[in-house]
Design a protein around this motif. Structure first.
Motif, short mmCIF file in Angstrom:
data_model
loop_
_atom_site.label_atom_id
_atom_site.label_comp_id
_atom_site.label_asym_id
_atom_site.label_seq_id
_atom_site.Cartn_x
_atom_site.Cartn_y
_atom_site.Cartn_z
N GLY A 16 0.85 -1.18 0.00
CA GLY A 16 0.00 0.00 0.00
C GLY A 16 0.88 1.23 0.00
N VAL A 17 0.52 2.22 0.79
CA VAL A 17 1.34 3.44 0.90
C VAL A 17 1.85 3.56 2.33
N ARG A 18 2.81 4.44 2.53
CA ARG A 18 3.60 4.46 3.76
C ARG A 18 2.76 4.53 5.03
N PHE A 19 1.72 5.36 5.06
CA PHE A 19 0.98 5.50 6.32
C PHE A 19 0.34 4.16 6.73
N MET A 20 0.06 3.29 5.76
CA MET A 20 -0.51 1.98 6.10
C MET A 20 0.51 1.11 6.81
N GLY A 21 1.76 1.16 6.34
CA GLY A 21 2.82 0.44 7.04
C GLY A 21 3.06 1.01 8.42
N GLU A 22 3.01 2.33 8.54
CA GLU A 22 3.20 2.96 9.85
C GLU A 22 2.07 2.57 10.81
N THR A 23 0.84 2.51 10.29
CA THR A 23 -0.28 2.12 11.15
C THR A 23 -0.09 0.71 11.67
N ALA A 24 0.39 -0.18 10.80
CA ALA A 24 0.68 -1.55 11.24
C ALA A 24 1.71 -1.56 12.36
N LYS A 25 2.72 -0.71 12.24
CA LYS A 25 3.76 -0.65 13.27
C LYS A 25 3.24 -0.02 14.56
N ILE A 26 2.35 0.95 14.45
CA ILE A 26 1.74 1.55 15.63
C ILE A 26 1.04 0.48 16.45
N LEU A 27 0.30 -0.39 15.78
CA LEU A 27 -0.51 -1.39 16.45
C LEU A 27 0.27 -2.64 16.83
N SER A 28 1.35 -2.92 16.10
CA SER A 28 2.12 -4.15 16.33
C SER A 28 3.61 -3.84 16.43
N PRO A 29 4.05 -3.12 17.47
CA PRO A 29 5.45 -2.71 17.55
C PRO A 29 6.41 -3.88 17.68
N GLU A 30 5.91 -5.02 18.15
CA GLU A 30 6.77 -6.19 18.31
C GLU A 30 7.03 -6.91 17.00
N LYS A 31 6.28 -6.58 15.96
CA LYS A 31 6.40 -7.26 14.67
C LYS A 31 7.30 -6.47 13.73
N ARG A 32 7.98 -7.18 12.85
CA ARG A 32 8.69 -6.52 11.76
C ARG A 32 7.66 -6.16 10.69
N VAL A 33 7.69 -4.91 10.25
CA VAL A 33 6.77 -4.46 9.21
C VAL A 33 7.59 -4.05 7.99
N LEU A 34 7.35 -4.72 6.89
CA LEU A 34 8.04 -4.45 5.63
C LEU A 34 7.04 -3.93 4.61
N MET A 35 7.57 -3.20 3.62
CA MET A 35 6.75 -2.74 2.49
C MET A 35 7.51 -2.99 1.20
N PRO A 36 6.81 -3.23 0.10
CA PRO A 36 7.51 -3.40 -1.18
C PRO A 36 8.37 -2.18 -1.54
N THR A 37 7.95 -1.00 -1.11
CA THR A 37 8.73 0.21 -1.31
C THR A 37 8.38 1.21 -0.23
N LEU A 38 9.37 2.00 0.19
CA LEU A 38 9.11 3.07 1.16
C LEU A 38 8.89 4.41 0.45
N GLU A 39 8.93 4.41 -0.86
CA GLU A 39 8.71 5.63 -1.63
C GLU A 39 7.24 5.87 -1.94
N ALA A 40 6.39 4.91 -1.64
CA ALA A 40 4.96 5.04 -1.92
C ALA A 40 4.32 5.94 -0.86
N GLU A 41 4.07 7.17 -1.23
CA GLU A 41 3.55 8.17 -0.31
C GLU A 41 2.04 8.34 -0.52
N CYS A 42 1.47 9.35 0.09
CA CYS A 42 0.06 9.69 -0.05
C CYS A 42 -0.05 11.21 -0.07
N SER A 43 -0.79 11.75 -1.03
CA SER A 43 -0.88 13.21 -1.14
C SER A 43 -1.52 13.83 0.10
#
Length: 353
Positions: A89-116
Motif C-alpha cells: 500500500g502506501v507508507r501510512f498503512m505500514g506505519e499504522t501496522a507498526k503503531i498497532l504491532s510494535p513487536e512485529k517486523r513491518v516491511l513494504m515493497p517500497t518506502l517511496e509510496a507516499e500519499c498526497s
C-alpha cells in the motif's frame, strides 16, 4: 465550516522510479512462486490494499493474508500471529501496522509510496493549526503520518468516520478535522457537526468531475453511481452510494443494478468483479474539458507496489518501517480509540439488524 487558512503545496504526480520491464507469463509465475515461498519462510503475512495491483491482492488471498480497506488492514495485522507483516500500500498503512504491532517486523515493497493527503499535512504545520482551536476534539483521517496521529484524539477511516463524528457531536464536541477537505465536508453535511477543516485533498479523488460524470450517467441511465467521499461535493451529490472502499464493494454485490459507475481508484475493480462477476463496472471520468487527468483514476504511489519489489523486499528484508516510539505511543491511543469504537459500532449495527 472553516478551512485552514494556509494551504500546502503537494506534488500532483508522484516521483516514480523507472518502470520495470513488462513481465512475461513464465517470469510472473516464477515471481509469484518465489513470493509465496518467502512469505512462508519469513513467517510473514501479506496485507494488501484494494488499490494495489491485482496480482498482489491475489497472492494475499492465496496465502492467508488480507485484502481490505485501511481499517481492516490495521485490525488484521494486529490480530494475525505472523511475526512479520508485509504491507502492500502506501507508507501510512505500514506505519499504522507498526503503531498497532510494535513487536512485529513491518516491511513494504517500497518506502517511496507516499500519499498526497499525508504529504499535504506536515506535522509542524498541523500542530500550529491545532493550537488555534484548543477546545476542539481532534479527529484525523488514517491517511496521515505517525506524528500527526500523535497530535489527535481520534484516528478514523472513511468507513467509520460518520458514526464516530455523530457520537462526538452528540456529546457536544466541536471537531477539528484533517486532512481531506472533501471527506470532512461530507462528514459535516451528514452529521451536522461543528467542524474546522484542514485544506487537503487526494490526488486521485480530487480529479473526478461532475460535468463529465453527468455525461456518463446520461449514456448509462440504468447504472448506479458509486463514489468515495474523498471526491468533490458536486461528484458526491450525483452518487447513489457514497462510502469507503469496502462499502462500495458491498454495494456492487448487494444492489440490484447490473451496471455501476465507480468513482474511486480503478484497482478496486478486482474485488468488485469477485463480489459480483456478472455485473458491469465503468470507470468514472477523470478526463474531459473540466478535468486534467493527473491520476487517471489510479494512485501513482500505489502503482509502485509490484511483484518484483515485493519479492526483493522479502528476499532481503529491506524497506522496513520504523517509527519514533514516543510518537507511536501517542498515536496508538488515538488509533485504538478508532478500533474500539468500530468494534462497538459493529455490535450495535448487528444487534439492530
Amino acid at each position: 465550516m472553516v478551512l485552514a487558512e494556509a494551504t500546502y503545496d503537494v506534488p500532483r504526480t508522484a516521483v516514480i522510479t523507472a518502470a520495470r520491464p513488462r513481465l512475461g507469463d513464465a517470469e510472473r509465475a516464477a515471481l509469484v512462486s518465489r513470493i509465496k515461498r518467502l512469505l512462508d519462510e519469513r513467517d510473514a503475512a501479506l496485507v494488501a490494499h484494494y488499490y494495489v495491483d491485482s496480482s498482489l491482492q491475489q497472492i494475499a488471498e492465496e496465502t492467508g493474508g488480507c485484502v481490505a480497506d485501511s481499517l481492516e488492514m490495521a485490525r488484521f495485522g494486529k490480530e494475525h500471529s505472523a511475526s512479520t507483516l508485509v504491507v502492500a500500500g502506501v507508507r501510512f498503512m505500514g506505519e499504522t501496522a507498526k503503531i498497532l504491532s510494535p513487536e512485529k517486523r513491518v516491511l513494504m515493497p517500497t518506502l517511496e509510496a507516499e500519499c498526497s493527503l499525508d504529504l499535504g499535512c506536515p506535522a509542524d504545520a498541523f500542530r500550529k493549526f491545532r493550537e488555534q482551536y484548543p477546545e476542539h476534539t481532534v479527529v484525523v483521517y488514517s491517511n496521515t503520518s505517525v506524528a500527526v496521529k500523535a497530535l489527535a484524539d481520534y484516528v478514523v477511516t472513511s468507513s467509520i468516520a460518520v458514526p464516530l463524528v455523530e457520537h462526538l457531536r452528540d456529546q457536544g464536541k466541536k471537531i477539528l478535522w484533517a486532512p481531506d477537505r472533501h471527506l470532512g465536508d461530507y462528514i459535516r453535511r451528514e452529521t451536522g457537526a461543528d467542524m474546522v477543516l484542514w485544506d487537503g485533498s487526494c490526488v486521485v479523488h480530487d480529479e473526478f468531475r461532475s460535468r463529465e460524470l453527468e455525461k456518463l450517467c446520461n449514456a448509462h441511465p440504468a447504472a448506479a453511481v458509486l463514489v468515495h467521499p474523498e471526491s468533490p461535493r458536486e461528484v458526491i451529490l450525483q452518487a447513489d452510494v457514497v462510502g469507503s472502499t469496502s462499502q462500495l464493494i458491498a454495494a456492487v454485490r448487494e444492489r440490484p443494478e447490473s451496471e455501476f459507475i465507480v468513482a474511486t481508484d480503478n484497482r478496486i475493480f478486482y474485488k468488485m468483479q469477485q463480489a459480483a462477476p456478472g455485473k458491469r463496472l465503468i470507470e468514472a471520468p477523470t478526463g474531459g474539458h473540466s478535468a486534467t487527468c493527473h491520476s487517471c483514476a489510479h494512485c501513482p504511489w500505489m502503482a509502485m507496489n509490484d511483484l518484483s519489489s515485493l519479492a526483493d523486499t522479502l528476499e532481503h528484508c529491506t524497506h522496513e518501517i520504523f517509527v519514533d516510539d514516543a510518537e507511536r505511543v501517542k498515536a496508538l491511543t488515538a488509533t485504538q480509540r478508532m478500533l474500539d469504537f468500530a468494534a462497538a459500532h459493529r455490535r450495535r449495527v448487528v444487534g439492530d439488524a
